[in-house]
Design a protein around this motif. Structure first.
Motif, PDB file in Angstrom:
ATOM      1  N   ASN A 197      42.911-101.146  13.297  1.00 14.56           N
ATOM      2  CA  ASN A 197      41.922-101.484  12.267  1.00 14.56           C
ATOM      3  C   ASN A 197      41.234-102.795  12.627  1.00 14.56           C
ATOM      4  O   ASN A 197      41.853-103.855  12.642  1.00 14.56           O
ATOM      5  CB  ASN A 197      42.626-101.614  10.909  1.00 14.56           C
ATOM      6  N   ALA A 198      39.939-102.726  12.917  1.00 14.96           N
ATOM      7  CA  ALA A 198      39.201-103.914  13.340  1.00 14.96           C
ATOM      8  C   ALA A 198      38.886-104.848  12.187  1.00 14.96           C
ATOM      9  O   ALA A 198      38.599-106.021  12.388  1.00 14.96           O
ATOM     10  CB  ALA A 198      37.890-103.493  14.024  1.00 14.96           C
ATOM     11  N   SER A 199      38.916-104.348  10.968  1.00 16.94           N
ATOM     12  CA  SER A 199      38.545-105.169   9.813  1.00 16.94           C
ATOM     13  C   SER A 199      39.617-106.184   9.455  1.00 16.94           C
ATOM     14  O   SER A 199      39.345-107.180   8.776  1.00 16.94           O
ATOM     15  CB  SER A 199      38.280-104.278   8.592  1.00 16.94           C
ATOM     16  N   GLY A 200      40.862-105.957   9.911  1.00 13.66           N
ATOM     17  CA  GLY A 200      41.936-106.886   9.604  1.00 13.66           C
ATOM     18  C   GLY A 200      42.493-106.725   8.208  1.00 13.66           C
ATOM     19  O   GLY A 200      43.252-107.582   7.736  1.00 13.66           O
ATOM     20  N   ARG A 201      42.170-105.655   7.536  1.00 13.37           N
ATOM     21  CA  ARG A 201      42.673-105.400   6.184  1.00 13.37           C
ATOM     22  C   ARG A 201      43.390-104.061   6.173  1.00 13.37           C
ATOM     23  O   ARG A 201      42.871-103.052   6.658  1.00 13.37           O
ATOM     24  CB  ARG A 201      41.516-105.372   5.185  1.00 13.37           C
ATOM     25  N   VAL A 202      44.618-104.053   5.617  1.00 16.45           N
ATOM     26  CA  VAL A 202      45.435-102.840   5.603  1.00 16.45           C
ATOM     27  C   VAL A 202      45.877-102.555   4.177  1.00 16.45           C
ATOM     28  O   VAL A 202      46.414-103.440   3.497  1.00 16.45           O
ATOM     29  CB  VAL A 202      46.669-102.986   6.502  1.00 16.45           C
ATOM     30  N   SER A 203      45.650-101.325   3.726  1.00 17.25           N
ATOM     31  CA  SER A 203      46.127-100.893   2.414  1.00 17.25           C
ATOM     32  C   SER A 203      47.421-100.107   2.589  1.00 17.25           C
ATOM     33  O   SER A 203      47.486 -99.184   3.406  1.00 17.25           O
ATOM     34  CB  SER A 203      45.079-100.017   1.720  1.00 17.25           C
ATOM     35  N   VAL A 204      48.437-100.492   1.848  1.00 26.11           N
ATOM     36  CA  VAL A 204      49.742 -99.825   1.918  1.00 26.11           C
ATOM     37  C   VAL A 204      49.773 -98.722   0.876  1.00 26.11           C
ATOM     38  O   VAL A 204      49.411 -98.932  -0.290  1.00 26.11           O
ATOM     39  CB  VAL A 204      50.883-100.829   1.665  1.00 26.11           C
TER      40      VAL A 204
ATOM     41  N   VAL B 108      67.909-103.919  -3.320  1.00 27.37           N
ATOM     42  CA  VAL B 108      67.674-104.001  -1.870  1.00 27.37           C
ATOM     43  C   VAL B 108      66.168-104.084  -1.629  1.00 27.37           C
ATOM     44  O   VAL B 108      65.384-103.357  -2.247  1.00 27.37           O
ATOM     45  CB  VAL B 108      68.255-102.757  -1.156  1.00 27.37           C
ATOM     46  N   PRO B 109      65.702-104.992  -0.742  1.00 26.11           N
ATOM     47  CA  PRO B 109      64.259-105.107  -0.494  1.00 26.11           C
ATOM     48  C   PRO B 109      63.654-103.806   0.031  1.00 26.11           C
ATOM     49  O   PRO B 109      64.277-103.093   0.827  1.00 26.11           O
ATOM     50  CB  PRO B 109      64.166-106.216   0.567  1.00 26.11           C
ATOM     51  N   VAL B 110      62.444-103.512  -0.418  1.00 28.42           N
ATOM     52  CA  VAL B 110      61.670-102.393   0.123  1.00 28.42           C
ATOM     53  C   VAL B 110      60.947-102.915   1.358  1.00 28.42           C
ATOM     54  O   VAL B 110      60.188-103.888   1.285  1.00 28.42           O
ATOM     55  CB  VAL B 110      60.667-101.868  -0.920  1.00 28.42           C
ATOM     56  N   ARG B 111      61.172-102.285   2.480  1.00 28.45           N
ATOM     57  CA  ARG B 111      60.635-102.778   3.741  1.00 28.45           C
ATOM     58  C   ARG B 111      59.424-101.943   4.162  1.00 28.45           C
ATOM     59  O   ARG B 111      59.504-100.716   4.234  1.00 28.45           O
ATOM     60  CB  ARG B 111      61.720-102.759   4.815  1.00 28.45           C
ATOM     61  N   VAL B 112      58.331-102.664   4.457  1.00 28.61           N
ATOM     62  CA  VAL B 112      57.098-102.030   4.935  1.00 28.61           C
ATOM     63  C   VAL B 112      56.967-102.356   6.415  1.00 28.61           C
ATOM     64  O   VAL B 112      56.928-103.531   6.803  1.00 28.61           O
ATOM     65  CB  VAL B 112      55.867-102.538   4.153  1.00 28.61           C
ATOM     66  N   ASP B 113      56.917-101.343   7.248  1.00 30.54           N
ATOM     67  CA  ASP B 113      56.854-101.530   8.695  1.00 30.54           C
ATOM     68  C   ASP B 113      55.388-101.658   9.130  1.00 30.54           C
ATOM     69  O   ASP B 113      54.578-100.765   8.901  1.00 30.54           O
ATOM     70  CB  ASP B 113      57.502-100.339   9.407  1.00 30.54           C
ATOM     71  N   TYR B 114      55.056-102.806   9.753  1.00 26.89           N
ATOM     72  CA  TYR B 114      53.685-103.048  10.217  1.00 26.89           C
ATOM     73  C   TYR B 114      53.217-101.942  11.162  1.00 26.89           C
ATOM     74  O   TYR B 114      52.062-101.508  11.112  1.00 26.89           O
ATOM     75  CB  TYR B 114      53.617-104.405  10.925  1.00 26.89           C
TER      76      TYR B 114
ATOM     77  N   VAL C 212      55.767 -96.486  -0.954  1.00 21.76           N
ATOM     78  CA  VAL C 212      56.600 -97.551  -1.519  1.00 21.76           C
ATOM     79  C   VAL C 212      57.418 -97.020  -2.687  1.00 21.76           C
ATOM     80  O   VAL C 212      58.610 -97.328  -2.832  1.00 21.76           O
ATOM     81  CB  VAL C 212      55.714 -98.733  -1.969  1.00 21.76           C
ATOM     82  N   GLN C 213      56.803 -96.184  -3.514  1.00 22.23           N
ATOM     83  CA  GLN C 213      57.515 -95.627  -4.677  1.00 22.23           C
ATOM     84  C   GLN C 213      58.690 -94.768  -4.227  1.00 22.23           C
ATOM     85  O   GLN C 213      59.762 -94.801  -4.849  1.00 22.23           O
ATOM     86  CB  GLN C 213      56.537 -94.809  -5.531  1.00 22.23           C
ATOM     87  N   LYS C 214      58.516 -94.017  -3.152  1.00 20.48           N
ATOM     88  CA  LYS C 214      59.607 -93.190  -2.642  1.00 20.48           C
ATOM     89  C   LYS C 214      60.785 -94.058  -2.181  1.00 20.48           C
ATOM     90  O   LYS C 214      61.947 -93.717  -2.395  1.00 20.48           O
ATOM     91  CB  LYS C 214      59.116 -92.321  -1.475  1.00 20.48           C
ATOM     92  N   LYS C 215      60.468 -95.208  -1.547  1.00 12.80           N
ATOM     93  CA  LYS C 215      61.530 -96.095  -1.075  1.00 12.80           C
ATOM     94  C   LYS C 215      62.267 -96.746  -2.247  1.00 12.80           C
ATOM     95  O   LYS C 215      63.475 -96.985  -2.180  1.00 12.80           O
ATOM     96  CB  LYS C 215      60.939 -97.162  -0.160  1.00 12.80           C
ATOM     97  N   VAL C 216      61.535 -97.063  -3.317  1.00  9.93           N
ATOM     98  CA  VAL C 216      62.177 -97.618  -4.510  1.00  9.93           C
ATOM     99  C   VAL C 216      63.056 -96.565  -5.166  1.00  9.93           C
ATOM    100  O   VAL C 216      64.197 -96.838  -5.560  1.00  9.93           O
ATOM    101  CB  VAL C 216      61.119 -98.141  -5.512  1.00  9.93           C
ATOM    102  N   GLN C 217      62.533 -95.341  -5.276  1.00  5.99           N
ATOM    103  CA  GLN C 217      63.284 -94.268  -5.929  1.00  5.99           C
ATOM    104  C   GLN C 217      64.589 -93.969  -5.188  1.00  5.99           C
ATOM    105  O   GLN C 217      65.599 -93.612  -5.807  1.00  5.99           O
ATOM    106  CB  GLN C 217      62.414 -93.003  -5.988  1.00  5.99           C
TER     107      GLN C 217
END
Length: 334
Positions: free
Chosen positions: A109-116, A96-102, A121-126
Motif C-alpha cells: 500500500n503506497a498510501s501508508g494507511r491500513v484499515s484492519v 489475552v491481547p488480540v494480536r494484529v499481524d502487520y 478482530v471480532q473473531k479473535k476476541v470471540q
C-alpha cells in the motif's frame, strides 16, 4: 494470657452474644445473609451486558517501517451473558491481547494507511470467550494504522493557545527548545504539514517568566520526533522613555525649506526594560510633506509619526502641533 484469664474472657463474650437481645440480633443477621446470598444467586443467573477492555497489539512490523499512528491500545468490547459467566471475565484473569499481524495487511500500500478488518478482530476476541458469550459491540468501530518508509522533513514549532500578561508587563517572546522537530508521515499527509503546533496553552495575568514542557498536538497519520518541547514564555516590565525628535520636511522643492517652532518635539512612549537603552530618537521619524502643507489652512500643522520602532506603545507627541514657516532658499548662483 493465662488459661484463667482466657476462660474469663470467653465466658464474658459468650454471655454477651447469647443474651436475650443479642441472640435475636444474631438470628436476624443469619437470615439476612441467607437472603442476600439467595438474591445474589438469583441475580447472577440473569443475563447482563458488560463492557470489557481487551488489549490490542500490532506485531511483526519490519525494521524499515515506522508506525506513525498506531492502533488503539485497547478495545472496548460489550459482551452479553449470564452474571455467573461475566463475573469470571471481570474478576478472573486478564484478557489475552488480540494480536494484529502487520504481514497480513502488507499489500504494498503506497498510501501508508491500513484499515484492519473489524470482523477478523471480532473473531479473535470471540475465541477468548465462552461459547455462551455474545459480542454486542466493539469500539472503536474503525481500526487503522499509518506507516512510513523514510519520508520525513523538519517543521517549525508554533504556539497554540492564549498568553496574557498583567497590565504592567508585556509578552516579549515565546521560545521553544527545540524550535523545530522532525515529522514522519505518508507522503500525502506529509505534504500538508508545514508546522507543528503545541497542545493549546492558556496563561493569564503573567508577571514572571514561565517555563513548561508542552506536548505537540497529534496529527492523525503523522509522528513527531520529539513529540514534546520545552516552552519558555518570556515577559518584560514596561517603562516610559522620552526622546527629542526633530521635525523634517519631505518632498519640498529645492528652492523651499521647512522651519518649525519648535524644531524638535518630545516623543514619550512605553517600552520594555530590556530595550530601554536600545530605543533612541533616531528610531522615530516625524516628517511633514510639502503636499500636506499646501492643503493646510492653519498656521499650525498637526504632527504624526511616519515611522517608529517595533515594541513601543502608548506613543505621545508633545507638542502635538507646531507653528511652521516655509522659507525661500536662495540659489547658490544668485
Amino acid at each position: 494470657m493465662d488459661s484463667v484469664q482466657f476462660k474469663k474472657y470467653y465466658t464474658t463474650v459468650k454471655n454477651f452474644l447469647l443474651g436475650p437481645k443479642n441472640k435475636e440480633f444474631l438470628i436476624f443477621l443469619f437470615f439476612f445473609f441467607v437472603s442476600a446470598a439467595f438474591w445474589l444467586l438469583q441475580s447472577l443467573n440473569e443475563t447482563f451486558d458488560v463492557e470489557l477492555k481487551v488489549p490490542l497489539k500490532l506485531e511483526n512490523v519490519p525494521s524499515d517501517v515506522v508506525i506513525t499512528s498506531d492502533l488503539p491500545s485497547d478495545l472496548n468490547v460489550m459482551v452479553r451473558d449470564k452474571g455467573t459467566v461475566l463475573v469470571r471475565y471481570i474478576y478472573g484473569t486478564e484478557q489475552v491481547p488480540v494480536r494484529v499481524d502487520y504481514k497480513d495487511y502488507d499489500k504494498g500500500n503506497a498510501s501508508g494507511r491500513v484499515s484492519v478488518t473489524l470482523l477478523d478482530v471480532q473473531k479473535k476476541v470471540q475465541a477468548q470467550l465462552l461459547s455462551s458469550t455474545r459480542i454486542v459491540s466493539l469500539k472503536p468501530d474503525t481500526l487503522e494504522f499509518f506507516f512510513n518508509k523514510g519520508a520525513r522533513k523538519k517543521v517549525p514549532v508554533k504556539l497554540a493557545g492564549v498568553v496574557e500578561t498583567s497590565p504592567e508587563y508585556y509578552l516579549q517572546r515565546v521560545e521553544f527548545t527545540p524550535d523545530s522537530v522532525e515529522v514522519l508521515a505518508p507522503s500525502a499527509i506529509l505534504d500538508t504539514i508545514t508546522e507543528a503546533f503545541i497542545t493549546p496553552v492558556y496563561f493569564s495575568d503573567l508577571s514572571a517568566n514561565e517555563k513548561t514542557i508542552s506536548m505537540l498536538r497529534p496529527v492523525r497519520g503523522a509522528k513527531f520526533i520529539p513529540d514534546q518541547v520545552e516552552m519558555n514564555v518570556m515577559i518584560d516590565l514596561y517603562t516610559e522613555k522620552t526622546v527629542e525628535v526633530p521635525v523634517f520636511g519631505v518632498n519640498f522643492p529645492g528652492s523651499k525649506d521647512l522651519r518649525t517652532f519648535p524644531s524638535k518635539v518630545k516623543v514619550t512612549f512605553r517600552v520594555g526594560m530590556s530595550r530601554f537603552k536600545e530605543i533612541t530618537a533616531d528610531d522615530f521619524v516625524l516628517a511633514v510633506t510639502y503636499e500636506e502643507l499646501m492643503k493646510n489652512r492653519s498656521p499650525k500643522i498637526q504632527l504624526h509619526l511616519k515611522s517608529m520602532p517595533s515594541g513601543v506603545s502608548n506613543v505621545r507627541i508633545d507638542p502635538s502641533e507646531v507653528d511652521y514657516l516655509i522659507e525661500q532658499v536662495q540659489e547658490e548662483n544668485e
